[in-house]
Design a protein around this motif. Structure first.
Motif, PDB file in Angstrom:
ATOM      1  N   ILE A  43       0.373  -1.121   0.279  1.00  8.47           N
ATOM      2  CA  ILE A  43      -0.017  -0.026   0.303  1.00  8.47           C
ATOM      3  C   ILE A  43       0.674   1.721   0.466  1.00  8.47           C
ATOM      4  O   ILE A  43       0.732   1.874  -0.952  1.00  8.47           O
ATOM      5  CB  ILE A  43      -1.228  -0.235   0.651  1.00  8.47           C
ATOM      6  N   GLY A  44       1.610   1.198   0.840  1.00  2.03           N
ATOM      7  CA  GLY A  44       2.734   2.404   0.699  1.00  2.03           C
ATOM      8  C   GLY A  44       3.697   2.346  -0.467  1.00  2.03           C
ATOM      9  O   GLY A  44       4.006   3.429  -1.143  1.00  2.03           O
ATOM     10  N   ALA A  45       3.776   1.497  -0.750  1.00  2.14           N
ATOM     11  CA  ALA A  45       4.867   1.347  -1.726  1.00  2.14           C
ATOM     12  C   ALA A  45       3.945   1.794  -3.535  1.00  2.14           C
ATOM     13  O   ALA A  45       4.706   2.967  -3.844  1.00  2.14           O
ATOM     14  CB  ALA A  45       4.991   0.261  -3.051  1.00  2.14           C
ATOM     15  N   ASN A  46       2.469   1.616  -3.279  1.00  2.00           N
ATOM     16  CA  ASN A  46       1.352   2.191  -4.650  1.00  2.00           C
ATOM     17  C   ASN A  46       1.758   3.425  -4.105  1.00  2.00           C
ATOM     18  O   ASN A  46       1.081   4.509  -5.107  1.00  2.00           O
ATOM     19  CB  ASN A  46       0.334   1.432  -4.494  1.00  2.00           C
ATOM     20  N   VAL A  47       2.048   3.969  -3.415  1.00  2.00           N
ATOM     21  CA  VAL A  47       1.429   5.396  -2.677  1.00  2.00           C
ATOM     22  C   VAL A  47       2.486   6.219  -3.600  1.00  2.00           C
ATOM     23  O   VAL A  47       2.373   7.498  -4.254  1.00  2.00           O
ATOM     24  CB  VAL A  47       1.297   5.863  -0.948  1.00  2.00           C
ATOM     25  N   VAL A  48       3.869   6.057  -3.068  1.00  2.00           N
ATOM     26  CA  VAL A  48       5.382   6.880  -3.429  1.00  2.00           C
ATOM     27  C   VAL A  48       5.033   5.819  -5.041  1.00  2.00           C
ATOM     28  O   VAL A  48       5.390   7.067  -5.795  1.00  2.00           O
ATOM     29  CB  VAL A  48       5.927   5.661  -3.472  1.00  2.00           C
ATOM     30  N   LYS A  49       4.517   4.946  -5.702  1.00  2.00           N
ATOM     31  CA  LYS A  49       4.735   5.146  -7.342  1.00  2.00           C
ATOM     32  C   LYS A  49       3.471   5.798  -7.915  1.00  2.00           C
ATOM     33  O   LYS A  49       3.828   7.149  -8.639  1.00  2.00           O
ATOM     34  CB  LYS A  49       3.852   3.674  -7.264  1.00  2.00           C
ATOM     35  N   LYS A  50       2.684   6.932  -6.705  1.00  3.27           N
ATOM     36  CA  LYS A  50       1.130   7.929  -7.430  1.00  3.27           C
ATOM     37  C   LYS A  50       2.509   8.915  -7.009  1.00  3.27           C
ATOM     38  O   LYS A  50       2.349   9.649  -8.432  1.00  3.27           O
ATOM     39  CB  LYS A  50       0.215   7.507  -6.223  1.00  3.27           C
ATOM     40  N   LYS A  51       3.050   9.365  -6.342  1.00  2.24           N
ATOM     41  CA  LYS A  51       3.740  10.678  -6.192  1.00  2.24           C
ATOM     42  C   LYS A  51       5.190  10.193  -7.530  1.00  2.24           C
ATOM     43  O   LYS A  51       5.151  11.269  -8.100  1.00  2.24           O
ATOM     44  CB  LYS A  51       4.147  10.350  -4.635  1.00  2.24           C
ATOM     45  N   LEU A  52       5.745   9.255  -7.705  1.00  3.00           N
ATOM     46  CA  LEU A  52       6.894   9.132  -8.739  1.00  3.00           C
ATOM     47  C   LEU A  52       5.927   9.856  -9.887  1.00  3.00           C
ATOM     48  O   LEU A  52       6.195  10.447 -10.332  1.00  3.00           O
ATOM     49  CB  LEU A  52       7.649   8.433  -8.836  1.00  3.00           C
ATOM     50  N   TYR A  53       4.818   8.970 -10.373  1.00  7.80           N
ATOM     51  CA  TYR A  53       4.424   9.366 -11.563  1.00  7.80           C
ATOM     52  C   TYR A  53       4.175  11.060 -11.774  1.00  7.80           C
ATOM     53  O   TYR A  53       4.269  11.476 -12.661  1.00  7.80           O
ATOM     54  CB  TYR A  53       2.919   8.652 -12.059  1.00  7.80           C
ATOM     55  N   SER A  54       3.270  11.342 -10.748  1.00  5.98           N
ATOM     56  CA  SER A  54       2.721  12.911 -10.378  1.00  5.98           C
ATOM     57  C   SER A  54       4.407  13.658 -10.624  1.00  5.98           C
ATOM     58  O   SER A  54       3.830  14.676 -11.818  1.00  5.98           O
ATOM     59  CB  SER A  54       2.569  13.100  -9.344  1.00  5.98           C
ATOM     60  N   LYS A  55       5.531  13.533  -9.715  1.00  5.21           N
ATOM     61  CA  LYS A  55       6.484  14.182 -10.289  1.00  5.21           C
ATOM     62  C   LYS A  55       7.081  14.223 -11.569  1.00  5.21           C
ATOM     63  O   LYS A  55       7.136  15.265 -11.968  1.00  5.21           O
ATOM     64  CB  LYS A  55       7.527  13.836  -9.135  1.00  5.21           C
ATOM     65  N   PHE A  56       6.937  13.484 -11.751  1.00  4.10           N
ATOM     66  CA  PHE A  56       7.756  13.149 -13.174  1.00  4.10           C
ATOM     67  C   PHE A  56       6.752  13.906 -14.258  1.00  4.10           C
ATOM     68  O   PHE A  56       7.500  14.120 -15.045  1.00  4.10           O
ATOM     69  CB  PHE A  56       8.472  12.039 -13.834  1.00  4.10           C
ATOM     70  N   GLU A  57       5.154  13.591 -14.147  1.00 10.16           N
ATOM     71  CA  GLU A  57       4.791  14.519 -15.286  1.00 10.16           C
ATOM     72  C   GLU A  57       4.978  15.468 -15.503  1.00 10.16           C
ATOM     73  O   GLU A  57       4.692  16.398 -15.927  1.00 10.16           O
ATOM     74  CB  GLU A  57       3.124  14.083 -15.346  1.00 10.16           C
ATOM     75  N   ASP A  58       4.750  16.729 -14.114  1.00  8.40           N
ATOM     76  CA  ASP A  58       5.359  17.841 -13.511  1.00  8.40           C
ATOM     77  C   ASP A  58       6.150  18.445 -14.431  1.00  8.40           C
ATOM     78  O   ASP A  58       6.505  19.542 -14.203  1.00  8.40           O
ATOM     79  CB  ASP A  58       4.927  18.432 -12.093  1.00  8.40           C
TER      80      ASP A  58
END
Length: 109
Positions: A43-58
């Motif tokens: 669950i925590g790893a998937n939270v980090v995954k979403k944050k990484l996707y968001s950061k790289f998109e920006d």
């Protein structure tokens, strides 16, 4: 591809904890960035995954002074004492899950 790896690592490190590990892994001749998140459940790893996707998109990337679009694939493989106790078994599972995630994203493009 290799010239932007330090920039990718720097951006990822902004979201990671001191105990997290970032590196590269060669899979079938391609360099892949990986992150190990000790003491983190799926669950925590998937939270980090979403944050990484968001950061790289920006983040805007450039290569030879031209805009560069990253085809980002982030997969999560959790440690399971029974299924992945041996390193090679774990890596095989991680590669399989990463390939499946990559194929899923490619079908959306």
């Amino acid at each position: 591809e290799m010239k932007i790896l330090p920039e990718i690592s720097d951006i990822a490190n902004e979201l990671l904890r001191d105990e997290d590990i970032i590196g590269t892994l060669n899979i079938r001749g391609e360099k892949n960035v990986f992150v190990l998140l000790p003491m983190t459940d799926s669950i925590g790893a998937n939270v980090v995954k979403k944050k990484l996707y968001s950061k790289f998109e920006d983040t805007g990337f450039e290569f030879n002074d031209a805009p560069l679009k990253l085809n980002l694939v982030i997969s999560v493989t959790s440690y399971d004492r029974e299924k992945t106790a041996h390193y090679k078994r774990y890596m095989k599972l991680a590669k399989k899950q990463h390939t499946a995630e990559k194929e899923k994203i490619e079908t959306l493009m």
